[in-house]
Design an enzyme around this catalytic site. Structure first.
Site, PDB file in Angstrom:
ATOM      1  CG  ASP A   8      46.065  -1.427   6.205  1.00 19.24           C
ATOM      2  OD1 ASP A   8      45.245  -1.865   7.031  1.00 19.24           O
ATOM      3  OD2 ASP A   8      46.081  -1.769   5.008  1.00 19.24           O
ATOM      4  CG  ASP A  10      45.210  -7.485   5.940  1.00 19.16           C
ATOM      5  OD1 ASP A  10      45.962  -8.426   6.236  1.00 19.16           O
ATOM      6  OD2 ASP A  10      44.246  -7.136   6.641  1.00 19.16           O
TER       7      ASP A  10
END
Length: 186
Positions: A8, A10
């Site tokens: 991922d 962020d």
């Protein structure tokens, strides 16, 4: 077939941004808000050197919510990848709204995490061995995505996403990518 780390973006690679207007932590919407997590490159380099393929899988709904342009989000993503300074095999970005019923075309989204389509596509595109791979994220949606694709899952406990986790127990819980690299690279 190679193992991959599905990352991922962020809260894992770059810092989340607190937007006072919406009173929530979100992805950076412009380059001025992009801040990479301190020390992120060294553990990624160790992982690449150990044979891991790095793939970024990220939800970017700010465009669908009307908060920024798709171009701005693509610019932020390109800058984040460049600042990492390590080879990223591919990136899979979902720009859909979390609530598909408000999409202009009312098309159901298959690429948004917790759905596993992006991981399955990457496995096909890049010849990835999913059972030997990990999904690394800071929220339950990341963990659910990885589990649905047949990967092991690692949780990075970023303080900005604390309210978006707790429902899924990860295979590995770490403070940051350095701790993850220590666990995966012997």
């Amino acid at each position: 077939m190679r193992p991959a780390l599905f990352l991922d973006r962020d809260g894992v690679l770059n810092e989340l941004v607190y937007y006072y207007s919406s009173e929530e932590w979100e992805s950076p919407r412009s380059l001025i808000h992009l801040v990479m997590i301190e020390g992120v490159t060294e553990p990624l380099r160790r992982l690449v050197d150990a044979g891991w393929l790095l793939v970024i899988v990220t939800n970017q709904p700010s465009y669908a919510k009307g908060k920024t342009s798709k171009e701005a989000l693509l610019e932020v993503h390109a800058a984040a990848v460049e600042r990492l300074g390590v080879p990223i095999a591919a990136s899979y970005l979902c720009f859909h709204h979390p609530d598909a019923s408000v999409e202009e075309l009312r098309v159901a989204c298959e690429c948004r995490k917790p759905g596993s389509k992006s991981l399955l596509d990457a496995a096909r595109d890049l010849d990835i061995d999913l059972p030997r791979s990990w999904m690394v994220g800071d929220q339950d949606t990341d963990l659910a995505c990885g589990r649905a694709a047949g990967c092991r899952v690692a949780l990075i406990e970023h303080p900005g996403s604390e309210d978006k986790r707790g429902g899924i127990e990860p295979d590995l819980r770490v403070a940051d990518l350095r701790e993850l690299a220590d666990a995966l690279v012997q």
